[in-house]
Design a protein around this motif. Structure first.
Motif, PDB file in Angstrom:
ATOM      1  N   GLU A  60      10.099  11.369   2.595  1.00 48.63           N
ATOM      2  CA  GLU A  60       8.923  10.996   1.776  1.00 48.63           C
ATOM      3  C   GLU A  60       8.897   9.480   1.619  1.00 48.63           C
ATOM      4  O   GLU A  60       9.120   8.934   0.534  1.00 48.63           O
ATOM      5  N   THR A  61       8.639   8.822   2.732  1.00 51.62           N
ATOM      6  CA  THR A  61       8.782   7.357   2.785  1.00 51.62           C
ATOM      7  C   THR A  61       7.506   6.660   3.250  1.00 51.62           C
ATOM      8  O   THR A  61       7.553   5.528   3.725  1.00 51.62           O
ATOM      9  N   PHE A  62       6.372   7.343   3.097  1.00 53.45           N
ATOM     10  CA  PHE A  62       5.120   6.764   3.590  1.00 53.45           C
ATOM     11  C   PHE A  62       4.256   6.236   2.446  1.00 53.45           C
ATOM     12  O   PHE A  62       4.515   6.517   1.277  1.00 53.45           O
ATOM     13  N   TYR A  63       3.216   5.487   2.784  1.00 55.83           N
ATOM     14  CA  TYR A  63       2.210   5.099   1.773  1.00 55.83           C
ATOM     15  C   TYR A  63       1.739   6.362   1.063  1.00 55.83           C
ATOM     16  O   TYR A  63       1.652   7.434   1.670  1.00 55.83           O
ATOM     17  N   THR A  64       1.381   6.189  -0.190  1.00 53.95           N
ATOM     18  CA  THR A  64       0.929   7.376  -0.916  1.00 53.95           C
ATOM     19  C   THR A  64      -0.284   7.040  -1.791  1.00 53.95           C
ATOM     20  O   THR A  64      -0.822   5.940  -1.719  1.00 53.95           O
ATOM     21  N   TRP A  65      -0.693   7.988  -2.594  1.00 51.13           N
ATOM     22  CA  TRP A  65      -1.862   7.819  -3.475  1.00 51.13           C
ATOM     23  C   TRP A  65      -1.703   6.567  -4.333  1.00 51.13           C
ATOM     24  O   TRP A  65      -0.676   6.405  -4.998  1.00 51.13           O
ATOM     25  N   GLN A  66      -2.768   5.755  -4.432  1.00 48.28           N
ATOM     26  CA  GLN A  66      -2.684   4.543  -5.268  1.00 48.28           C
ATOM     27  C   GLN A  66      -2.427   4.898  -6.727  1.00 48.28           C
ATOM     28  O   GLN A  66      -1.681   4.225  -7.420  1.00 48.28           O
ATOM     29  N   ASN A 261      -7.879   0.851  -7.755  1.00 49.70           N
ATOM     30  CA  ASN A 261      -8.125  -0.393  -7.002  1.00 49.70           C
ATOM     31  C   ASN A 261      -7.164  -1.496  -7.440  1.00 49.70           C
ATOM     32  O   ASN A 261      -6.613  -2.227  -6.603  1.00 49.70           O
ATOM     33  N   LEU A 262      -6.955  -1.616  -8.754  1.00 50.78           N
ATOM     34  CA  LEU A 262      -6.024  -2.654  -9.238  1.00 50.78           C
ATOM     35  C   LEU A 262      -4.600  -2.386  -8.747  1.00 50.78           C
ATOM     36  O   LEU A 262      -3.858  -3.316  -8.423  1.00 50.78           O
ATOM     37  N   VAL A 263      -4.221  -1.113  -8.675  1.00 51.40           N
ATOM     38  CA  VAL A 263      -2.904  -0.770  -8.117  1.00 51.40           C
ATOM     39  C   VAL A 263      -2.853  -1.204  -6.651  1.00 51.40           C
ATOM     40  O   VAL A 263      -1.896  -1.847  -6.206  1.00 51.40           O
ATOM     41  N   GLU A 264      -3.906  -0.887  -5.908  1.00 51.30           N
ATOM     42  CA  GLU A 264      -3.929  -1.229  -4.480  1.00 51.30           C
ATOM     43  C   GLU A 264      -3.667  -2.724  -4.264  1.00 51.30           C
ATOM     44  O   GLU A 264      -2.928  -3.114  -3.372  1.00 51.30           O
ATOM     45  N   TYR A 265      -4.255  -3.562  -5.128  1.00 52.01           N
ATOM     46  CA  TYR A 265      -4.139  -5.009  -4.917  1.00 52.01           C
ATOM     47  C   TYR A 265      -2.959  -5.635  -5.656  1.00 52.01           C
ATOM     48  O   TYR A 265      -2.855  -6.846  -5.752  1.00 52.01           O
ATOM     49  N   SER A 266      -2.068  -4.774  -6.197  1.00 47.58           N
ATOM     50  CA  SER A 266      -0.856  -5.342  -6.807  1.00 47.58           C
ATOM     51  C   SER A 266       0.379  -4.789  -6.096  1.00 47.58           C
ATOM     52  O   SER A 266       0.955  -5.467  -5.268  1.00 47.58           O
ATOM     53  N   ASN A 267       0.739  -3.516  -6.352  1.00 46.33           N
ATOM     54  CA  ASN A 267       1.917  -3.005  -5.618  1.00 46.33           C
ATOM     55  C   ASN A 267       1.552  -1.908  -4.619  1.00 46.33           C
ATOM     56  O   ASN A 267       2.435  -1.350  -3.970  1.00 46.33           O
ATOM     57  N   SER A 268       0.262  -1.570  -4.528  1.00 46.06           N
ATOM     58  CA  SER A 268      -0.228  -0.549  -3.582  1.00 46.06           C
ATOM     59  C   SER A 268       0.427   0.813  -3.777  1.00 46.06           C
ATOM     60  O   SER A 268       0.505   1.602  -2.836  1.00 46.06           O
ATOM     61  N   GLY A 269       0.900   1.059  -4.981  1.00 42.54           N
ATOM     62  CA  GLY A 269       1.429   2.402  -5.277  1.00 42.54           C
ATOM     63  C   GLY A 269       2.943   2.427  -5.367  1.00 42.54           C
ATOM     64  O   GLY A 269       3.632   1.532  -4.886  1.00 42.54           O
ATOM     65  N   VAL A 270       3.435   3.458  -6.024  1.00 50.82           N
ATOM     66  CA  VAL A 270       4.881   3.620  -6.257  1.00 50.82           C
ATOM     67  C   VAL A 270       5.459   4.548  -5.185  1.00 50.82           C
ATOM     68  O   VAL A 270       4.829   5.543  -4.809  1.00 50.82           O
ATOM     69  N   ALA A 271       6.655   4.224  -4.715  1.00 44.29           N
ATOM     70  CA  ALA A 271       7.307   5.012  -3.659  1.00 44.29           C
ATOM     71  C   ALA A 271       7.298   6.502  -4.005  1.00 44.29           C
ATOM     72  O   ALA A 271       7.597   6.905  -5.127  1.00 44.29           O
ATOM     73  N   GLN A 272       6.958   7.301  -3.007  1.00 46.46           N
ATOM     74  CA  GLN A 272       6.772   8.737  -3.235  1.00 46.46           C
ATOM     75  C   GLN A 272       8.058   9.412  -3.716  1.00 46.46           C
ATOM     76  O   GLN A 272       8.023  10.248  -4.612  1.00 46.46           O
ATOM     77  N   PHE A 273       9.203   9.055  -3.140  1.00 50.34           N
ATOM     78  CA  PHE A 273      10.444   9.733  -3.549  1.00 50.34           C
ATOM     79  C   PHE A 273      10.803   9.392  -4.992  1.00 50.34           C
ATOM     80  O   PHE A 273      11.378  10.213  -5.705  1.00 50.34           O
ATOM     81  N   ILE A 274      10.427   8.192  -5.429  1.00 51.02           N
ATOM     82  CA  ILE A 274      10.632   7.803  -6.838  1.00 51.02           C
ATOM     83  C   ILE A 274       9.771   8.700  -7.736  1.00 51.02           C
ATOM     84  O   ILE A 274      10.209   9.176  -8.792  1.00 51.02           O
ATOM     85  N   GLN A 275       8.549   8.921  -7.298  1.00 51.86           N
ATOM     86  CA  GLN A 275       7.630   9.741  -8.102  1.00 51.86           C
ATOM     87  C   GLN A 275       8.130  11.187  -8.216  1.00 51.86           C
ATOM     88  O   GLN A 275       7.916  11.843  -9.227  1.00 51.86           O
ATOM     89  N   ARG A 276       8.809  11.674  -7.178  1.00 48.87           N
ATOM     90  CA  ARG A 276       9.365  13.047  -7.262  1.00 48.87           C
ATOM     91  C   ARG A 276      10.416  13.111  -8.379  1.00 48.87           C
ATOM     92  O   ARG A 276      10.457  14.071  -9.130  1.00 48.87           O
ATOM     93  N   GLY A 277      11.247  12.084  -8.461  1.00 47.96           N
ATOM     94  CA  GLY A 277      12.234  12.047  -9.549  1.00 47.96           C
ATOM     95  C   GLY A 277      11.546  12.000 -10.907  1.00 47.96           C
ATOM     96  O   GLY A 277      11.975  12.649 -11.873  1.00 47.96           O
ATOM     97  N   ALA A 278      10.441  11.269 -10.961  1.00 50.40           N
ATOM     98  CA  ALA A 278       9.712  11.130 -12.229  1.00 50.40           C
ATOM     99  C   ALA A 278       9.164  12.481 -12.697  1.00 50.40           C
ATOM    100  O   ALA A 278       9.137  12.766 -13.900  1.00 50.40           O
ATOM    101  N   VAL A 279       8.740  13.322 -11.760  1.00 46.86           N
ATOM    102  CA  VAL A 279       8.255  14.673 -12.132  1.00 46.86           C
ATOM    103  C   VAL A 279       9.381  15.436 -12.824  1.00 46.86           C
ATOM    104  O   VAL A 279       9.179  16.061 -13.873  1.00 46.86           O
ATOM    105  N   ALA A 280      10.586  15.356 -12.261  1.00 53.57           N
ATOM    106  CA  ALA A 280      11.725  16.067 -12.864  1.00 53.57           C
ATOM    107  C   ALA A 280      12.013  15.531 -14.260  1.00 53.57           C
ATOM    108  O   ALA A 280      12.311  16.294 -15.185  1.00 53.57           O
ATOM    109  N   ALA A 281      11.909  14.210 -14.444  1.00 53.53           N
ATOM    110  CA  ALA A 281      12.153  13.622 -15.775  1.00 53.53           C
ATOM    111  C   ALA A 281      11.197  14.220 -16.805  1.00 53.53           C
ATOM    112  O   ALA A 281      11.602  14.618 -17.900  1.00 53.53           O
ATOM    113  N   LEU A 282       9.937  14.298 -16.453  1.00 51.46           N
ATOM    114  CA  LEU A 282       8.934  14.797 -17.410  1.00 51.46           C
ATOM    115  C   LEU A 282       9.116  16.286 -17.691  1.00 51.46           C
ATOM    116  O   LEU A 282       9.027  16.727 -18.834  1.00 51.46           O
TER     117      LEU A 282
END
Ligand code: PMP
Length: 388
Positions: A60-66, A261-282
């Protein structure tokens, strides 16, 4: 040639952190107990890291949803519905690169060059710093310190509003003071914002990190759907994830596209594998968080008992977050005191002036740590205070 002078003025003006100077001075000293940074001592728990590790290993190392993985935004809606007593939908959430990124986006969306934003001081320095970098004028409105602790004088806030004011930043429970707004104060601030058509940037990242078994009062409790409030939040503190750099915003659902759009022009989104960990946290992190709060409350009580026993300390027992902001009788130079405490007590504290002029005479101690270490640190500081 001074190459720094070639930079844009606002970048040159970006203030250096007042905490870093002490950290750089004391870093690496044997036996030093570091209570200067705003984080606990535990690494991220395995029930979160394992999920991220598997996602990374699984490609899970590709560009993802902004604006964040749909699964994470659904988990954010579930989490808020569980903790804030009404139902939330995924389109109210934007995933960000930490709380700091959320603050930057909130500023970008509401204020620009020459505008003013209000914030309560003493304050965690980054809101001010991010405003300066953006060419926005941050206006500090001091909290009042009375016998009952820190309070927000809403009239004082109101007289600071000018035609240039665009937003009010409210951090409750507060880093560094622990000030926690009651419902009436939040209502008065919201009424003020409505009267002057201002945005509220609500930094309630410690809302759940609140002692006594309840979360702190929140703008979520009193707001109407059309109110101009942007909530900034983070995974950093509740689930021991400061290094992950993932957070979120809660906005009106109609703001999803502009924030994507603001995300796109700053960090272009958070790494997908990081977001998977975040789901478990919540979804699975309520017990971990409850245990952290319980330990922090015990640590808080230990530090307060030991420091108050010196008879030379003034403090307000913080109802939330994990910082003690205390003053020492006769102390006039917090920065020097923080260096002296490194030298003579081998404890790392943050100088109160790192949080604005209103912090002179104070020190900030982060008590989110192993109880024995916190007790040892408090005893060493007490010995230093008594020897002054
Ligand atoms: N707001 C406050 C009040 C904080 O204390 C912090 C972190 N110290 C943040 C926001 C930012 O958190 P993050 O690490 O996610 O950028």
């Amino acid at each position: 040639m001074n190459i720094i002078e070639k930079l844009r003025t606002e970048a040159q003006l970006a203030p250096e952190s007042g905490i870093s100077a002490v950290v750089n001075y004391g870093r690496g000293r044997p036996g030093l107990i570091p209570l200067w940074a705003g984080e606990g001592d535990l690494p991220t728990p395995a029930f979160i890291s394992d999920v991220a590790n598997r996602a990374l290993a699984g490609g899970e190392t590709f560009y993802t949803w902004q604006c964040g993985l749909p699964e994470l935004r659904e988990a954010l809606a579930r989490f808020h519905t569980r903790h804030f007593g009404r139902s939330f939908s995924p389109d109210e959430f934007i995933v960000t690169g930490g709380g700091m990124h959320a603050i930057s986006l909130a500023l970008q969306a509401t204020a620009g060059l020459g505008d003013e934003v209000l914030y309560l001081s003493p304050a965690w320095p980054n809101f001010r710093g991010a405003s300066i970098v953006a060419g926005i004028d941050p206006v500090a409105v001091p909290l009042s310190l009375t016998g009952n602790g820190w309070t927000c004088d809403v009239e004082r806030l109101e007289v600071s509003v000018t035609p240039k004011t665009r937003a009010i930043f409210i951090n409750s429970p507060s880093n560094p003071t622990g000030w926690t707004a009651d419902r009436e104060t939040l209502q008065a601030i919201l009424d003020l914002a409505r009267r002057h058509d201002l945005w509220i940037i609500a930094d309630e990242i410690y809302a759940l990190f609140h002692f006594g078994g309840t979360r702190a009062p929140s703008f979520m409790d009193i707001m109407e759907p059309e109110d101009k409030i942007l909530f900034v939040n983070t995974f950093s503190k509740n689930w021991a994830m400061t290094g992950w750099r993932v957070g979120w915003m809660r906005t009106h659902p109609g703001l999803q596209q502009p924030f994507a759009n603001l995300v796109e022009y700053s960090n272009s989104g958070v790494a997908q594998f990081i977001q998977r960990g975040a789901v478990a946290a919540l979804d699975e992190g309520d017990t971990f968080l409850a245990n952290q709060i319980e330990r922090a409350q015990r640590a808080r009580d230990i530090v307060c008992r030991i420091l108050l026993a010196t008879g030379k300390v003034r403090l307000t027992v913080p109802p939330g977050a994990f910082y003690l902001f205390f003053a020492i009788d006769g102390l006039t130079n917090s920065r020097q005191a923080a260096f002296d405490i490194v030298d003579h007590a081998n404890v790392g504290l943050a100088p109160g002036t790192a949080f604005g002029e209103a912090g002179e005479g104070f020190l900030r101690l982060c008590f989110h740590r192993d109880l024995d270490q916190v007790e040892e640190a408090a005893n060493r500081i007490a010995t230093w205070i008594n020897s002054r």
